[in-house]
Design a protein around this motif. Structure first.
Motif, short mmCIF file in Angstrom:
data_model
loop_
_atom_site.label_atom_id
_atom_site.label_comp_id
_atom_site.label_asym_id
_atom_site.label_seq_id
_atom_site.Cartn_x
_atom_site.Cartn_y
_atom_site.Cartn_z
N MET A 1 49.56 20.63 -94.19
CA MET A 1 48.96 21.14 -92.96
C MET A 1 50.06 21.67 -92.04
O MET A 1 51.03 20.96 -91.75
CB MET A 1 48.18 20.02 -92.26
CG MET A 1 47.53 20.45 -90.97
SD MET A 1 46.55 19.11 -90.24
CE MET A 1 47.83 17.92 -89.87
N VAL A 3 51.79 22.61 -88.66
CA VAL A 3 51.76 22.15 -87.27
C VAL A 3 52.77 22.97 -86.47
O VAL A 3 53.91 23.15 -86.91
CB VAL A 3 52.09 20.65 -87.15
CG1 VAL A 3 52.13 20.22 -85.69
CG2 VAL A 3 51.07 19.82 -87.92
N SER A 4 52.34 23.47 -85.33
CA SER A 4 53.24 24.23 -84.47
C SER A 4 54.19 23.29 -83.73
O SER A 4 53.88 22.13 -83.50
CB SER A 4 52.43 25.05 -83.46
OG SER A 4 53.27 25.62 -82.48
N GLN A 145 49.54 16.62 -79.90
CA GLN A 145 49.36 16.88 -81.32
C GLN A 145 48.10 17.68 -81.60
O GLN A 145 48.06 18.49 -82.53
CB GLN A 145 49.34 15.56 -82.11
CG GLN A 145 50.71 14.92 -82.28
CD GLN A 145 51.68 15.84 -83.02
OE1 GLN A 145 52.36 16.68 -82.42
NE2 GLN A 145 51.73 15.70 -84.33
N THR A 146 47.07 17.46 -80.82
CA THR A 146 45.83 18.25 -80.98
C THR A 146 46.12 19.72 -80.74
O THR A 146 45.66 20.59 -81.50
CB THR A 146 44.75 17.75 -80.00
OG1 THR A 146 44.43 16.39 -80.30
CG2 THR A 146 43.49 18.60 -80.10
N ARG A 148 49.15 21.20 -80.88
CA ARG A 148 50.10 21.67 -81.90
C ARG A 148 49.40 21.94 -83.23
O ARG A 148 49.72 22.90 -83.93
CB ARG A 148 51.22 20.64 -82.09
CG ARG A 148 52.28 20.67 -81.00
CD ARG A 148 53.07 19.36 -80.93
NE ARG A 148 53.68 19.00 -82.17
CZ ARG A 148 54.97 19.18 -82.46
NH1 ARG A 148 55.78 19.74 -81.58
NH2 ARG A 148 55.47 18.78 -83.62
N THR A 149 48.42 21.11 -83.55
CA THR A 149 47.67 21.30 -84.81
C THR A 149 46.79 22.54 -84.73
O THR A 149 46.71 23.32 -85.70
CB THR A 149 46.81 20.06 -85.10
OG1 THR A 149 47.65 18.91 -85.20
CG2 THR A 149 46.05 20.22 -86.40
N GLY A 152 48.90 25.47 -85.01
CA GLY A 152 49.40 25.55 -86.38
C GLY A 152 48.41 26.25 -87.30
O GLY A 152 48.80 27.01 -88.19
N LYS A 153 47.12 25.99 -87.10
CA LYS A 153 46.09 26.64 -87.92
C LYS A 153 46.10 28.15 -87.71
O LYS A 153 45.93 28.93 -88.66
CB LYS A 153 44.72 26.08 -87.57
CG LYS A 153 44.49 24.64 -88.04
CD LYS A 153 43.11 24.15 -87.67
CE LYS A 153 42.89 22.72 -88.15
NZ LYS A 153 41.55 22.20 -87.76
N GLU A 156 49.11 29.55 -89.49
CA GLU A 156 48.88 29.59 -90.93
C GLU A 156 48.02 30.79 -91.32
O GLU A 156 48.30 31.48 -92.31
CB GLU A 156 48.20 28.30 -91.38
CG GLU A 156 47.99 28.23 -92.89
CD GLU A 156 47.35 26.93 -93.32
OE1 GLU A 156 47.13 26.75 -94.54
OE2 GLU A 156 47.07 26.08 -92.45
N ASP A 239 51.58 17.87 -96.17
CA ASP A 239 51.63 17.16 -94.90
C ASP A 239 53.08 17.04 -94.45
O ASP A 239 54.01 17.12 -95.25
CB ASP A 239 51.02 15.76 -95.06
CG ASP A 239 49.52 15.82 -95.30
OD1 ASP A 239 48.88 16.76 -94.80
OD2 ASP A 239 48.99 14.92 -95.99
N GLU A 291 56.67 23.32 -87.36
CA GLU A 291 57.44 22.06 -87.43
C GLU A 291 58.02 21.87 -88.83
O GLU A 291 57.36 22.11 -89.81
CB GLU A 291 56.52 20.89 -87.09
CG GLU A 291 57.25 19.55 -87.03
CD GLU A 291 56.33 18.41 -86.66
OE1 GLU A 291 56.51 17.83 -85.58
OE2 GLU A 291 55.41 18.12 -87.45
#
Length: 291
Positions: A1, A3-4, A145-146, A148-149, A152-153, A156, A239, A291
């Protein structure tokens, strides 16, 4: 996954009249670097904060701001070093007399001098403050983290778009190699006929074509390039921190594309190499945020 490394999060917690607010922001960085700003009296929280961040975040420059409010937190007082103030005042008057100065020493000189006047923070009970700060910190990290995730999507999706464009060009370029050799054979045969009155030494012709094919053969480069592309796509599903791996694979793909470009002896192949390098540059820019 994916992650930014960029994000922002806040957390708040309160027990009795003590309220704690934690803000965390993170930006791109080669390694994990933490800067924690907490009231001096709660400096004992820094080690815990760094440890918790290290368990959650792998890379990025992270700034943490912890503030406490409440009756205890608001309890501040001024502290004056009277002995030092007396010494300053004494020597200030001696300077006036020595040099016949008429200007008075302003009170602001003493109040604004950090050596003389300082603010003494309230000593909030550690047993009371620590669990409240930890609760707010965990909440802020979850919020960070929410974000950053989610970012990140989006990264991607954009990377996969450019990777798809890159693969289309690579497939086209790989298919050109046999045609390039065939075109060279035809062109060389025509030129020999023009300059040798139609007489052709087949062995010499085949030798020249074989040498050309050897020099321009990019089969190995495309095999490695395909392997790198597959590894790159697989890395996006892993991950943990994958940014460095993706950056390395992008460099390796760029290396193969440069080699293909140096061997290119065809305008169509050169054009595809330019497009591939453009796609790789866009991918590389986005990877710097991962990351």
């Amino acid at each position: 996954m994916v992650v930014s490394m960029t994000g922002f999060g806040t957390g708040t917690a309160q027990v009795n009249d003590l309220s704690v607010t934690v803000e965390i922001k993170s930006v791109n960085h080669r390694y994990l670097e933490c800067a924690i700003r907490v009231p001096r009296e709660q400096a004992y929280l820094e080690e815990y904060t760094k440890r918790l961040i290290g368990q959650t975040i792998n890379r990025g420059k992270v700034d943490v701001f912890i503030s406490l409010a409440g009756s205890g937190a608001a309890d501040r007082s001024l502290s004056i070093d009277w002995d030092l103030a007396d010494a300053y005042f004494k020597y200030a008057n001696q300077l006036k007399d020595r040099y016949n100065l008429k200007q008075e020493v302003p009170i602001s000189y003493f109040l604004e001098n950090p050596d003389l006047v300082s603010i003494k923070e309230a000593n909030i009970n550690r047993d009371e403050a620590e669990p409240v700060v930890k609760t707010a910190l965990i909440q802020a990290l979850d919020s960070l983290q929410t974000m950053r995730t989610a970012e990140g999507k989006e990264l991607e999706k954009d990377i996969l778009h450019h990777l798809h464009s890159f693969k289309l060009c690579a497939d086209k370029a790989a298919g050109l190699n046999p045609a390039i050799v065939s075109k060279y054979h035809t062109r060389l045969e025509k030129r020999i006929k023009e300059f040798a009155d139609g007489q052709i030494d087949e062995n010499r012709l085949l030798t020249e074509v074989a040498v050309f094919a050897e020099k321009t053969d990019v089969t190995e480069e495309f095999v490695r390039l395909t392997s790198h592309m597959n590894q790159f796509q697989n890395a996006l599903t892993l991950d943990g921190a994958v940014g460095r791996r993706l950056d390395f694979l992008t460099q390796e793909m760029n290396r193969e594309v440069n080699t293909i470009g140096s061997k290119a002896n065809d305008a169509a192949l050169v054009s595809l190499v330019v497009e591939m390098k453009s796609s790789l540059e866009k991918i590389r820019e986005q990877i710097q945020n991962i990351e």
